[in-house]
Design an enzyme around this catalytic site. Structure first.
Site, PDB file in Angstrom:
ATOM      1  N   ASP A 164       0.867  -1.050  -0.026  1.00  0.00           N
ATOM      2  CA  ASP A 164      -0.137   0.101  -0.032  1.00  0.00           C
ATOM      3  C   ASP A 164       0.976   1.213  -0.067  1.00  0.00           C
ATOM      4  O   ASP A 164       1.340   1.534   1.057  1.00  0.00           O
ATOM      5  CB  ASP A 164      -0.836  -0.032   1.335  1.00  0.00           C
ATOM      6  CG  ASP A 164      -1.726   1.101   1.512  1.00  0.00           C
ATOM      7  OD1 ASP A 164      -1.975   1.735   0.422  1.00  0.00           O
ATOM      8  OD2 ASP A 164      -2.358   1.419   2.436  1.00  0.00           O
ATOM      9  N   ASP A 186     -11.344   7.375  -6.999  1.00  0.00           N
ATOM     10  CA  ASP A 186     -12.468   6.370  -7.256  1.00  0.00           C
ATOM     11  C   ASP A 186     -13.861   6.976  -6.798  1.00  0.00           C
ATOM     12  O   ASP A 186     -14.902   6.526  -7.049  1.00  0.00           O
ATOM     13  CB  ASP A 186     -12.370   4.967  -6.439  1.00  0.00           C
ATOM     14  CG  ASP A 186     -12.152   5.067  -4.880  1.00  0.00           C
ATOM     15  OD1 ASP A 186     -12.122   6.145  -4.489  1.00  0.00           O
ATOM     16  OD2 ASP A 186     -11.940   3.893  -4.318  1.00  0.00           O
ATOM     17  N   ASP A 187     -13.902   8.115  -5.983  1.00  0.00           N
ATOM     18  CA  ASP A 187     -14.978   8.883  -5.477  1.00  0.00           C
ATOM     19  C   ASP A 187     -14.991   9.900  -6.259  1.00  0.00           C
ATOM     20  O   ASP A 187     -16.264  10.826  -5.916  1.00  0.00           O
ATOM     21  CB  ASP A 187     -14.939   8.936  -3.952  1.00  0.00           C
ATOM     22  CG  ASP A 187     -13.699  10.038  -3.650  1.00  0.00           C
ATOM     23  OD1 ASP A 187     -12.826  10.224  -4.570  1.00  0.00           O
ATOM     24  OD2 ASP A 187     -13.673  10.482  -2.513  1.00  0.00           O
ATOM     25  N   ARG A 215      -5.456  24.512  -7.157  1.00  0.00           N
ATOM     26  CA  ARG A 215      -4.923  24.760  -5.976  1.00  0.00           C
ATOM     27  C   ARG A 215      -3.806  25.851  -6.083  1.00  0.00           C
ATOM     28  O   ARG A 215      -3.388  26.047  -7.310  1.00  0.00           O
ATOM     29  CB  ARG A 215      -4.370  23.679  -5.116  1.00  0.00           C
ATOM     30  CG  ARG A 215      -5.470  22.364  -4.742  1.00  0.00           C
ATOM     31  CD  ARG A 215      -6.399  23.067  -3.629  1.00  0.00           C
ATOM     32  NE  ARG A 215      -7.486  22.050  -3.244  1.00  0.00           N
ATOM     33  CZ  ARG A 215      -8.836  22.043  -3.635  1.00  0.00           C
ATOM     34  NH1 ARG A 215      -9.104  22.628  -4.819  1.00  0.00           N
ATOM     35  NH2 ARG A 215      -9.661  20.823  -3.380  1.00  0.00           N
ATOM     36  N   ASP A 280      -0.154  13.962  -5.209  1.00  0.00           N
ATOM     37  CA  ASP A 280      -0.456  14.819  -6.080  1.00  0.00           C
ATOM     38  C   ASP A 280       0.366  15.946  -6.337  1.00  0.00           C
ATOM     39  O   ASP A 280       0.783  16.644  -7.438  1.00  0.00           O
ATOM     40  CB  ASP A 280      -1.925  15.207  -5.924  1.00  0.00           C
ATOM     41  CG  ASP A 280      -2.182  15.360  -4.326  1.00  0.00           C
ATOM     42  OD1 ASP A 280      -1.235  15.708  -3.694  1.00  0.00           O
ATOM     43  OD2 ASP A 280      -3.268  15.853  -4.195  1.00  0.00           O
ATOM     44  N   HIS A 316      -5.342  18.270   7.724  1.00  0.00           N
ATOM     45  CA  HIS A 316      -5.063  18.036   6.337  1.00  0.00           C
ATOM     46  C   HIS A 316      -3.840  19.383   5.842  1.00  0.00           C
ATOM     47  O   HIS A 316      -3.199  19.089   4.944  1.00  0.00           O
ATOM     48  CB  HIS A 316      -6.102  17.673   5.499  1.00  0.00           C
ATOM     49  CG  HIS A 316      -5.758  17.643   3.985  1.00  0.00           C
ATOM     50  ND1 HIS A 316      -5.281  16.489   3.418  1.00  0.00           N
ATOM     51  CD2 HIS A 316      -6.176  18.503   2.747  1.00  0.00           C
ATOM     52  CE1 HIS A 316      -5.027  16.540   2.289  1.00  0.00           C
ATOM     53  NE2 HIS A 316      -5.796  17.660   1.760  1.00  0.00           N
ATOM     54  N   GLU A 318      -2.463  21.524   7.317  1.00  0.00           N
ATOM     55  CA  GLU A 318      -1.024  21.561   8.054  1.00  0.00           C
ATOM     56  C   GLU A 318      -0.143  20.699   7.294  1.00  0.00           C
ATOM     57  O   GLU A 318       1.067  21.237   7.010  1.00  0.00           O
ATOM     58  CB  GLU A 318      -1.075  21.457   9.472  1.00  0.00           C
ATOM     59  CG  GLU A 318      -1.874  22.558  10.405  1.00  0.00           C
ATOM     60  CD  GLU A 318      -3.510  22.717   9.949  1.00  0.00           C
ATOM     61  OE1 GLU A 318      -3.893  21.643   9.433  1.00  0.00           O
ATOM     62  OE2 GLU A 318      -3.997  23.723  10.506  1.00  0.00           O
TER      63      GLU A 318
END
Length: 352
Positions: A164, A186-187, A215, A280, A316, A318
């Site tokens: 993973d 996937d969402d 972003r 990403d 998240h 931070e």
């Protein structure tokens, strides 16, 4: 108002001087003339009110038609959203879906992207300890076959990894038939017409990242220290600029899979593996470093059908701030470039 019927002439004692039919008619005409401007103004006022009511009624009708036509989008993702864009040229694109222990979302995602006319292949990045079950494989292959609306059905495959690791989503793919990769979680559901429009944008700049989730980054100074800040959607909206598009829904060239895996500094791979975050951002840095150009944001409605991803966890932002500052140290610089350009499908806009 009283009507004037007596007009004295030179001889005040004469009956003719006191009354005559002609003089009475003249007097009556004078009285009518004095009233006519008032009546005319009243008529014009009533006509103006009628025009205003007619305009307001027409405007209300337009609003009703617009709301009715858009109601399905207000209610959420419509899985049967019709495609209005023909299959793009240059062989279409490969949809690369990253998933992790969310089979119900994976089934919805695969079914949707199989129905898009530009989809040439679907690859699922699988990084769970147990391989996908045979029943899941059979179900997804069957759904791809039935959902596809093209004569040449998309190729479907699991890319199975033994560990993973978020770096897995950018591993090179063997026997890839397309240059274009559409990387998506996937969402996340992107309607087919919007997806195909983004593909045409990517075709105009095939070495840029072209995506739907912008972003921004900037340098922050506090207490004598300088560090990088990561801004989400509201920062992009407020500042009117962006410097990244996230790989949760973005097109990029297949060559970046090889560059990410084999050319990017290994400390960045190690960082992503250890922190379980920011792959990403690492890809955005890689593409910006290779092109010396900003990404391209495509304006379009997308739908998130799940809420259990990494971005939903506490602290998240931070962690993303720390990623940027740490990557700047590892890279020696931040190659990201800001821009305020966005691609818009004029057919979906009311005004040019």
């Amino acid at each position: 108002m009283s009507t004037l019927i007596g007009i004295r002439g030179e001889d005040d004692n004469s009956i003719d001087a006191l009354y005559s039919p002609a003089k009475e008619k003249a007097a009556n005409r004078g009285a009518y003339s004095s009233r006519s401007p008032l009546l005319l103004r009243r008529a014009r006022q009533l006509l103006g009110e009628a025009k205003l009511k007619l305009f307001l009624g027409f405007f209300a009708l337009c609003v009703l038609v617009f709301v009715t036509s858009r109601l399905s989008s207000f209610m959420g993702w419509n899985p049967h959203y019709p495609s209005s864009v023909s299959s793009p040229s240059r062989g279409g694109y490969t949809v690369l879906i990253n998933t992790w222990k969310r089979n119900s979302l994976l089934k919805q995602s695969v079914a949707h992207y199989a129905s898009c006319s530009g989809t040439e292949a679907i690859h699922v990045v699988w990084s769970e300890s147990d391989p996908p079950s045979e029943s899941l494989k059979a179900y997804l292959k069957k759904i791809v076959f039935y959902k596809s609306q093209t004569a040449q059905k998309p190729n479907f495959k699991f890319d199975i990894n033994e560990e993973d690791n978020l770096n897995n989503r950018f591993k090179p793919i063997e026997d890839l038939k397309t240059d274009a990769i559409f990387s998506v979680d996937d969402d996340v559901i992107v309607p087919c017409p919007t997806l195909n429009f983004a593909f045409t944008v990517w075709q105009s700049a095939p070495f840029a990242m072209v995506g739907f989730v912008p972003r921004i980054h900037w340098l922050e100074k506090a207490h004598g220290d300088t560090y990088y800040k990561y801004g989400g959607w509201w920062s992009v909206w407020w500042m009117g600029t962006y410097s990244m598009v996230l790989s949760k829904a973005a097109f990029f060239h297949r060559k970046y899979l090889d560059l990410y895996t084999h050319k990017m500094p290994s400390p960045i791979h190690d960082y992503v593996s250890r922190e379980r975050n920011c792959e990403d951002i690492a890809m955005s840095l890689l593409v910006a470093n290779a092109t010396s150009a900003p990404p391209i944001w495509v304006k379009g409605k997308i739908y998130e059908i799940g809420s259990s991803g990494i971005s939903s966890l506490k602290e998240h932002s931070e962690k993303r701030n720390k990623c940027l500052s740490d990557f700047a140290t590892l890279y020696g610089t931040i190659p990201l470039l800001s821009t305020n350009v966005k691609a818009v499908d004029a057919r979906q806009e009311w005004f040019w």
